[in-house]
Design a protein around this motif. Structure first.
Motif, PDB file in Angstrom:
ATOM      1  N   ASP A  26       0.855  -1.185   0.000  1.00  0.00           N
ATOM      2  CA  ASP A  26       0.000   0.000   0.000  1.00  0.00           C
ATOM      3  C   ASP A  26       0.892   1.236   0.000  1.00  0.00           C
ATOM      4  OD1 ASP A  26      -1.838   2.014   0.496  1.00  0.00           O
ATOM      5  OD2 ASP A  26      -2.115   1.477   2.601  1.00  0.00           O
ATOM      6  N   SER A  27       0.718   2.108  -0.993  1.00  0.00           N
ATOM      7  CA  SER A  27       1.553   3.313  -1.063  1.00  0.00           C
ATOM      8  C   SER A  27       0.830   4.581  -0.635  1.00  0.00           C
ATOM      9  CB  SER A  27       2.070   3.500  -2.500  1.00  0.00           C
ATOM     10  OG  SER A  27       1.037   3.962  -3.357  1.00  0.00           O
ATOM     11  N   ASP A  28      -0.519   4.539  -0.575  1.00  0.00           N
ATOM     12  CA  ASP A  28      -1.257   5.777  -0.314  1.00  0.00           C
ATOM     13  C   ASP A  28      -2.063   5.752   0.980  1.00  0.00           C
ATOM     14  OD1 ASP A  28      -3.252   4.038  -1.038  1.00  0.00           O
ATOM     15  OD2 ASP A  28      -3.858   5.119  -2.844  1.00  0.00           O
ATOM     16  N   GLY A  29      -1.895   4.692   1.792  1.00  0.00           N
ATOM     17  CA  GLY A  29      -2.507   4.686   3.108  1.00  0.00           C
ATOM     18  C   GLY A  29      -3.985   4.354   3.149  1.00  0.00           C
ATOM     19  N   ASP A  30      -4.507   3.679   2.099  1.00  0.00           N
ATOM     20  CA  ASP A  30      -5.916   3.285   2.129  1.00  0.00           C
ATOM     21  C   ASP A  30      -6.096   1.826   2.529  1.00  0.00           C
ATOM     22  OD1 ASP A  30      -5.124   1.923  -0.132  1.00  0.00           O
ATOM     23  OD2 ASP A  30      -6.560   2.883  -1.491  1.00  0.00           O
ATOM     24  N   GLY A  31      -4.984   1.149   2.879  1.00  0.00           N
ATOM     25  CA  GLY A  31      -5.063  -0.240   3.312  1.00  0.00           C
ATOM     26  C   GLY A  31      -5.080  -1.243   2.183  1.00  0.00           C
ATOM     27  N   ARG A  32      -4.964  -0.753   0.949  1.00  0.00           N
ATOM     28  CA  ARG A  32      -4.988  -1.641  -0.223  1.00  0.00           C
ATOM     29  C   ARG A  32      -3.700  -1.472  -1.023  1.00  0.00           C
ATOM     30  NH1 ARG A  32     -10.787   0.189  -0.271  1.00  0.00           N
ATOM     31  NH2 ARG A  32     -10.014   2.107  -1.231  1.00  0.00           N
ATOM     32  N   GLY A  33      -3.145  -2.586  -1.480  1.00  0.00           N
ATOM     33  CA  GLY A  33      -1.967  -2.517  -2.324  1.00  0.00           C
ATOM     34  C   GLY A  33      -2.278  -1.854  -3.655  1.00  0.00           C
ATOM     35  N   ASP A  34      -1.265  -1.295  -4.292  1.00  0.00           N
ATOM     36  CA  ASP A  34      -1.470  -0.528  -5.519  1.00  0.00           C
ATOM     37  C   ASP A  34      -0.231  -0.596  -6.408  1.00  0.00           C
ATOM     38  OD1 ASP A  34       0.299   1.357  -4.235  1.00  0.00           O
ATOM     39  OD2 ASP A  34      -1.446   2.151  -3.179  1.00  0.00           O
ATOM     40  N   LEU A  35      -0.340  -0.008  -7.593  1.00  0.00           N
ATOM     41  CA  LEU A  35       0.754  -0.059  -8.560  1.00  0.00           C
ATOM     42  C   LEU A  35       1.990   0.715  -8.086  1.00  0.00           C
ATOM     43  CD1 LEU A  35      -1.262   0.300 -11.892  1.00  0.00           C
ATOM     44  CD2 LEU A  35      -0.434  -1.792 -10.817  1.00  0.00           C
ATOM     45  N   PRO A  36       1.847   1.927  -7.525  1.00  0.00           N
ATOM     46  CA  PRO A  36       3.045   2.580  -6.993  1.00  0.00           C
ATOM     47  C   PRO A  36       3.711   1.772  -5.886  1.00  0.00           C
ATOM     48  CG  PRO A  36       1.300   4.200  -7.314  1.00  0.00           C
ATOM     49  CD  PRO A  36       0.681   2.844  -7.515  1.00  0.00           C
ATOM     50  N   GLY A  37       2.925   1.019  -5.122  1.00  0.00           N
ATOM     51  CA  GLY A  37       3.515   0.164  -4.100  1.00  0.00           C
ATOM     52  C   GLY A  37       4.399  -0.906  -4.701  1.00  0.00           C
ATOM     53  N   ILE A  38       3.945  -1.514  -5.793  1.00  0.00           N
ATOM     54  CA  ILE A  38       4.769  -2.522  -6.477  1.00  0.00           C
ATOM     55  C   ILE A  38       6.033  -1.867  -7.021  1.00  0.00           C
ATOM     56  CG2 ILE A  38       4.846  -4.200  -8.354  1.00  0.00           C
ATOM     57  CD1 ILE A  38       1.772  -4.413  -8.097  1.00  0.00           C
ATOM     58  N   LEU A  39       5.892  -0.675  -7.599  1.00  0.00           N
ATOM     59  CA  LEU A  39       7.045   0.046  -8.121  1.00  0.00           C
ATOM     60  C   LEU A  39       8.071   0.299  -7.019  1.00  0.00           C
ATOM     61  CD1 LEU A  39       8.264   1.534 -10.608  1.00  0.00           C
ATOM     62  CD2 LEU A  39       7.042   3.570  -9.837  1.00  0.00           C
ATOM     63  N   HIS A  40       7.587   0.598  -5.822  1.00  0.00           N
ATOM     64  CA  HIS A  40       8.465   0.853  -4.676  1.00  0.00           C
ATOM     65  C   HIS A  40       9.273  -0.382  -4.290  1.00  0.00           C
ATOM     66  CE1 HIS A  40       9.822   2.548  -0.897  1.00  0.00           C
ATOM     67  NE2 HIS A  40       9.294   1.541  -0.234  1.00  0.00           N
ATOM     68  N   ARG A  41       8.787  -1.563  -4.650  1.00  0.00           N
ATOM     69  CA  ARG A  41       9.443  -2.816  -4.250  1.00  0.00           C
ATOM     70  C   ARG A  41      10.194  -3.491  -5.398  1.00  0.00           C
ATOM     71  NH1 ARG A  41       9.854  -2.815   1.259  1.00  0.00           N
ATOM     72  NH2 ARG A  41       7.846  -2.321   2.235  1.00  0.00           N
ATOM     73  N   LEU A  42      10.626  -2.730  -6.379  1.00  0.00           N
ATOM     74  CA  LEU A  42      11.328  -3.323  -7.511  1.00  0.00           C
ATOM     75  C   LEU A  42      12.627  -3.999  -7.100  1.00  0.00           C
ATOM     76  CD1 LEU A  42      10.911  -0.877 -10.537  1.00  0.00           C
ATOM     77  CD2 LEU A  42       9.641  -2.964 -10.020  1.00  0.00           C
ATOM     78  N   ASP A  43      13.333  -3.449  -6.120  1.00  0.00           N
ATOM     79  CA  ASP A  43      14.570  -4.091  -5.676  1.00  0.00           C
ATOM     80  C   ASP A  43      14.292  -5.498  -5.165  1.00  0.00           C
ATOM     81  OD1 ASP A  43      16.084  -1.879  -6.311  1.00  0.00           O
ATOM     82  OD2 ASP A  43      16.210  -1.123  -4.263  1.00  0.00           O
TER      83      ASP A  43
END
Length: 539
Positions: A26-43
């Motif tokens: 979750d990247s925006d704090g709504d409790g749900r995973g999202d595309l920016p969250g996946i982008l954040h975990r590319l490493d």
């Protein structure tokens, strides 16, 4: 890289990793995973040594079946972000050498899709025949006895037009009429939209259901029904595996093949092997990779799994690539099915068999099924069939990925309620803790994926069973050129002393599931520990 018959594609040698986007980050704090969250975990994704990410649906949807009820095939649901977020994720993955595969749902749409809103508006609407409508039975009620996977009849009555429409899942998922040329062309245009955007292929949802019996005949009773799963009461000979569906798949394959860059078409073919192989196509012109789900449903028994692998290998079309699956968003977690120790052996099995393995997010940590209180259940399959034995609550396999020991396991900010509860063991089983443990499940997974990259015998070598004459042991050779590897797996939870001297006198341990054993061993007296798997380089 070649197999003697030409260069192999990435999808023949690499690992596919399925992400359930709502549960990854979750990247925006709504409790749900999202595309920016996946982008954040590319490493993290790059460190798994995977070839491709497969995303469960992220299209616009009312989320009655969490994305498998599509309201717009060419836009992103706001929960996940925007098309710009998608483009950034695609570029980020490609920048790491990772492909992106989308989930395509051609069998049905949401009842809020514009196509269906037009179809149900009147009997003479031009899109009326885009869906499957039938008059009531002569005495009233549904047109036939077809059943929904999610419980009850597969038909819902529409008061406005006085007919029933077909849905084999929720009533909010009406089924498309793919016999209609305009419907098929519309779905092919959806594929072109995403291929033009740069995606590397599609996983096609429930392809065996794409065409239904033209006469809408009743289905016969199943004489072997166990009385548990209501859907199993009938033999589904008129709603599944209709011969015409292969024409649909060939049309999809032609679209994919028209694009450069080794795009791939994968099928969710949860069917017996004799049906599965048909989905490669007589001319190898259907799915590149029809998924083989048999390991998911198999008992943890060495003899039976060996027989299953040998049967599959024997009936595969020439030069076809196997596509093994051990877990996904619809099935119980590997560690819950087999236990945490056996899960390590199962992971070695998946990543060392010939062909393309698909791994489900969190299985690299040994995640187990979550515990979902009744008031937190989101899965429509479980909600529609409460209390029915044998109906799996799929939420249990969709809980958030635990990243660390911070509040909400790093999945969502502190104070946010995740869309599903975290697994109860997240303080001990999370990425940060396992990354620091050289013998963790994550360490084993990374070691296995590195071996696949480094050893041609694993990435594209031949397969041959090896008879160890020991109950509870499954062993096989993988060979590429001069390289010979022996994989030995204990399924029985007991120690064995094996004699494989006919292969060679000795071998080097490349990897043990326990991450403790190294060095050379005598194949004439090979000690295999309880719940251990070994990868050995024969010399």
């Amino acid at each position: 890289m070649t197999d003697g018959n030409g260069t192999l594609a990435w999808w023949q040698t690499g690992i596919i990793y399925q992400i359930y986007p709502l549960s990854f980050q979750d990247s925006d704090g709504d409790g749900r995973g999202d595309l920016p969250g996946i982008l954040h975990r590319l490493d993290y994704l790059a460190d798994l040594n995977i070839a491709a990410v497969w995303l469960s649906p992220v299209f616009a949807s009312p989320m009655r079946d969490f994305g498998y009820d599509v309201a717009d095939y060419t836009s992103i649901h706001p929960w996940f972000g925007t098309l710009s977020d998608f483009d950034r994720l695609l570029a980020g993955l490609h920048g790491r050498g990772i492909k992106l595969i989308l989930d395509l749902v051609p069998n049905h749409t949401s009842d809020r899709h514009p196509w269906f809103l037009e179809s149900r508006s009147s009997r003479d609407n031009p899109r009326r025949d885009w869906y499957l409508w039938r008059d009531p039975a002569p005495g009233g009620g549904p047109p036939n006895n077809w059943l929904s996977f999610f419980g009850g009849p597969a038909w819902t009555y529409d008061e406005t037009t006085g007919q029933y429409y077909l849905h084999q899942f929720t009533p909010e998922q009406p089924e498309l009429n793919l016999r209609h040329p305009a419907v098929l062309e519309a779905m092919l245009e959806v594929m072109r939209f995403w291929l033009d955007r740069g995606v590397d292929g599609f996983r096609v949802d429930v392809p065996w259901l794409l065409i239904k019996d033209a006469g809408f005949r009743d289905e016969p009773e199943n004489p072997a029904w166990d009385g548990i799963d209501p859907h199993g009461r009938l033999l589904h000979i008129h709603t599944a595996h209709q011969p015409e569906l292969h024409r649909i798949i060939r049309a999809m394959r032609a679209v994919v093949d028209g694009y450069p860059g080794e795009r791939v078409l994968i099928g969710e073919t949860n069917v017996p092997e004799e049906e599965l192989v048909k989905y490669y196509g007589a001319a190898r012109d259907e799915f590149h990779l029809p998924f083989n789900f048999r390991l998911i449903h198999a008992p943890w028994d060495a003899r039976k799994i060996r027989q299953m692998v040998e049967t599959y290998e024997a009936i595969l079309p020439q030069r076809a690539s196997p596509a093994w699956v051990l877990g996904n968003h619809d099935q119980p977690r590997i560690a819950s099915r087999f236990g945490p120790d056996a899960a390590r052996v199962a992971t070695m099995l998946l990543l060392t068999l010939r062909g393309t393995p698909t791994c489900y997010y969190g299985d690299e940590l040994g995640m187990e099924n979550g515990v979902i209180p009744r008031d937190r259940i989101r899965d429509p399959q479980a909600l529609n069939q409460p209390g029915i034995s044998g109906v799996f609550n799929r939420d249990e396999a969709r809980t958030p990925l635990p990243w660390d020991t911070s509040p909400n396991a790093g999945f969502a900010p502190e104070g946010v309620d995740p869309w599903l509860p975290l697994g109860e063991d997240w303080p001990m089983r999370n990425v940060a803790r396992q990354a620091a443990d050289p013998r963790s499940m994550l360490a084993l997974f990374r070691a296995l994926t590195r071996l696949r990259q480094c050893h041609p015998a694993l990435s594209h070598g031949s397969y041959e069973s090896v008879d160890t004459k020991a109950d509870g042991v499954f062993a096989y050779k993988r060979t590429a050129g001069a390289e010979r590897l022996l994989i030995v797996l204990d399924f029985a939870g007991s120690e064995h002393l094996l004699d494989s001297g006919e292969l060679a006198d000795g071998a080097e341990i490349l990897l043990s599931t326990g991450m403790r054993r190294t060095g050379r061993v005598d194949l004439r007296r090979l000690r295999l520990l309880s719940n251990e798997g070994l990868i050995l380089k024969i010399s």
